[in-house]
Write an enzyme that holds these catalytic residues in place. Structure first.
Site, mmCIF file in Angstrom:
data_model
loop_
_atom_site.group_PDB
_atom_site.id
_atom_site.type_symbol
_atom_site.label_atom_id
_atom_site.label_comp_id
_atom_site.label_asym_id
_atom_site.label_seq_id
_atom_site.Cartn_x
_atom_site.Cartn_y
_atom_site.Cartn_z
ATOM 1 N N ASP A 296 0.916 -1.458 0.038
ATOM 2 C CA ASP A 296 0.008 0.018 -0.107
ATOM 3 C C ASP A 296 0.821 1.479 -0.110
ATOM 4 O O ASP A 296 1.616 1.700 1.010
ATOM 5 C CB ASP A 296 -0.725 0.090 1.190
ATOM 6 N N ARG B 293 4.475 3.257 2.881
ATOM 7 C CA ARG B 293 5.416 2.084 3.374
ATOM 8 C C ARG B 293 6.627 2.001 3.251
ATOM 9 O O ARG B 293 7.551 1.341 3.813
ATOM 10 C CB ARG B 293 4.845 0.763 2.995
ATOM 11 N N HIS C 268 -12.087 -1.625 9.042
ATOM 12 C CA HIS C 268 -11.141 -2.244 9.699
ATOM 13 C C HIS C 268 -11.731 -2.533 10.982
ATOM 14 O O HIS C 268 -11.398 -3.641 11.405
ATOM 15 C CB HIS C 268 -9.884 -1.509 9.851
ATOM 16 N N ASP D 281 -10.156 -6.445 -0.424
ATOM 17 C CA ASP D 281 -9.357 -5.909 0.647
ATOM 18 C C ASP D 281 -9.087 -7.214 1.580
ATOM 19 O O ASP D 281 -9.645 -8.040 1.416
ATOM 20 C CB ASP D 281 -10.287 -4.896 1.217
ATOM 21 N N LYS E 127 -8.731 1.448 -6.004
ATOM 22 C CA LYS E 127 -9.609 0.926 -4.826
ATOM 23 C C LYS E 127 -10.428 2.107 -4.295
ATOM 24 O O LYS E 127 -10.063 3.440 -4.749
ATOM 25 C CB LYS E 127 -8.619 0.279 -3.832
ATOM 26 N N HIS E 128 -11.503 1.866 -3.684
ATOM 27 C CA HIS E 128 -12.135 0.765 -3.062
ATOM 28 C C HIS E 128 -13.260 0.439 -3.703
ATOM 29 O O HIS E 128 -14.309 1.355 -3.389
ATOM 30 C CB HIS E 128 -12.293 0.744 -1.447
ATOM 31 N N ARG F 199 -6.773 10.659 1.715
ATOM 32 C CA ARG F 199 -6.438 9.749 0.951
ATOM 33 C C ARG F 199 -7.108 9.802 -0.532
ATOM 34 O O ARG F 199 -6.629 9.299 -1.554
ATOM 35 C CB ARG F 199 -6.714 8.286 1.444
#
Length: 406
Positions: free
Chosen positions: A121, A129, A233, A305, A220-221, A190
């Site tokens: 990601d 990351r 999440h 996901d 995404k998403h 985002r």
């Protein structure tokens, strides 16, 4: 005035060139010769037919793991489960040298087998990351505010250059969600903006910038996580919109991406109560097969996901959710945590095929798409040289300078 005019002409030419790349790039991967394409199709089919059922199911698994170095868990995934790919997270990455070495070790362990998708990601901004040796990039919202597609393309290109330098070949980005709910705890900055126009304009430019570096972009998403007030999440968000409303808004960026031959789409974990009251979107045949595949004519990779997110695990076992997702039309199952989830999912999928709950033809369809995408992007097990961090950081500085000038 003359110098200013020349500069404007140069800028216009650059902009036109970037747009030409954005439009034409999706059609340049692979051969345009019909005979070559037929040969490729025949070759992929032969490879699919040569795989055992265990190997086919393995190709549909994209898994996470614990640790920052090669360990028995990773070796088991590669050697015994023959997984199709691995996904790394922030906790797997310490610095450039360690990340490059780890990915090289993974490729070395996989040598002689079907090359792996190595995904991450990397969106820029807070969802990053890459190691701290790389200079930080702005988030998608800032890129949208700058509102210069040629810079958005460059932004995507640099993101791809960063992760490719470490050894990755797949990026779970960009976000094509439209941020319209101020209470949304997960999308926010985002997103490239709060309008269809802005998200399409810059999301697609970033997608094509990523692909221009030879990295697979997973947008995404789907079908849109921007108008939610819950974090998937933690629990399953419910969106009470009709299909007609989705078509006028949330689906438009994805539809535009599909028209530009998007390689892969990640499914959100949402409940669209008015469209499919029974299953979350990532497990729904109505959403994946009817809307995404048939209505929007998408024939690329459908990736879930993470199936270990609580939006799923609050109501399903991971293995049960995986079976339902494959029945609904997903090609790749992302399982980020716990080896037992991977083991049980592999076993459950195999049993579902043996029992006739899922046909092997259905499995073959997904494995064909997976192997064909690996062929298109020339995914390989070759080792990566040390990353040219200074060179990439210079590109980032130049991009930031252009952004600050706007």
């Amino acid at each position: 005035m003359l110098n200013r005019g020349v500069a404007m002409i140069k800028k216009a030419c650059l902009y036109a060139f970037i747009l030409m790349i954005m439009i034409s790039f999706p059609y340049t991967i692979g051969s345009s010769n019909p005979k070559d394409n037929q040969d490729n199709e025949d070759s992929i089919r032969q490879k699919v037919e040569a795989l055992s059922l265990d190997e086919k199911i393995g190709q549909m698994l994209l898994v996470g793991f614990e640790g920052t170095q090669m360990n028995s868990e990773v070796k088991d995934y590669i050697t015994n489960y023959r997984v199709g790919g691995l996904s790394l997270f922030k906790e797997n990455i310490q610095n450039v040298q360690q990340a490059t070495q780890l990915l090289n070790q993974i490729k070395s362990q996989n040598k002689g087998q079907i090359p792996l998708f190595l995904g991450v990601d990397e969106e820029g901004g807070k969802i990053s990351r890459v190691p701290d040796e790389f200079q930080a990039l702005p988030d998608a919202w800032e890129i949208g505010e700058v509102d210069q597609p040629e810079l958005s393309f460059q932004y995507g290109n640099i993101i791809a250059s960063q992760i490719q330098a470490l050894g990755f070949n797949m990026d779970f980005a960009p976000v094509l969600d439209i941020h319209t709910n101020s209470k949304n705890p997960i999308i926010g900055r985002r997103a490239f903006g709060s309008t269809v126009k802005k998200v399409k304009r810059h999301g697609l430019a970033v997608m094509n910038g990523i692909r221009a570096s030879g990295v697979i972009s997973v947008v995404k998403h789907f079908p849109g996580h921007g108008d939610t007030s819950l974090d998937s999440h933690e629990e399953l968000p419910v969106v009470k919109k009709s299909l007609k409303k989705l078509q006028k808004y949330e689906l438009k960026p994805f539809k535009a991406a599909i028209k530009q031959n998007a390689d892969a789409i990640m499914m959100a974990h949402l409940s669209l109560a008015k469209i499919d009251p029974k299953y979350p979107t990532s497990l729904s045949k109505v959403i994946i097969q009817n809307i995404l595949r048939q209505d929007l004519n998408f024939d690329g990779l459908v990736i879930t996901d993470d199936l270990t997110m609580k939006a799923i695990t609050n109501d399903y076992k991971v293995s049960d959710a995986a079976v339902q997702s494959v029945k609904a039309g997903s090609d790749i199952l992302l399982i980020a945590h716990e080896k037992e989830n991977v083991r049980k999912t592999h076993k459950k999928l195999k049993q579902a095929v043996l029992d006739g709950e899922i046909s092997e033809k259905r499995i073959n369809e997904s494995v064909y798409r997976i192997l064909d995408k690996k062929r298109q992007y020339n995914i390989h097990n070759d080792m990566n040289s040390p990353a040219r961090v200074n060179e990439i950081n210079q590109q980032i500085k130049e991009l930031l300078s252009k952004i600050n000038d706007k």
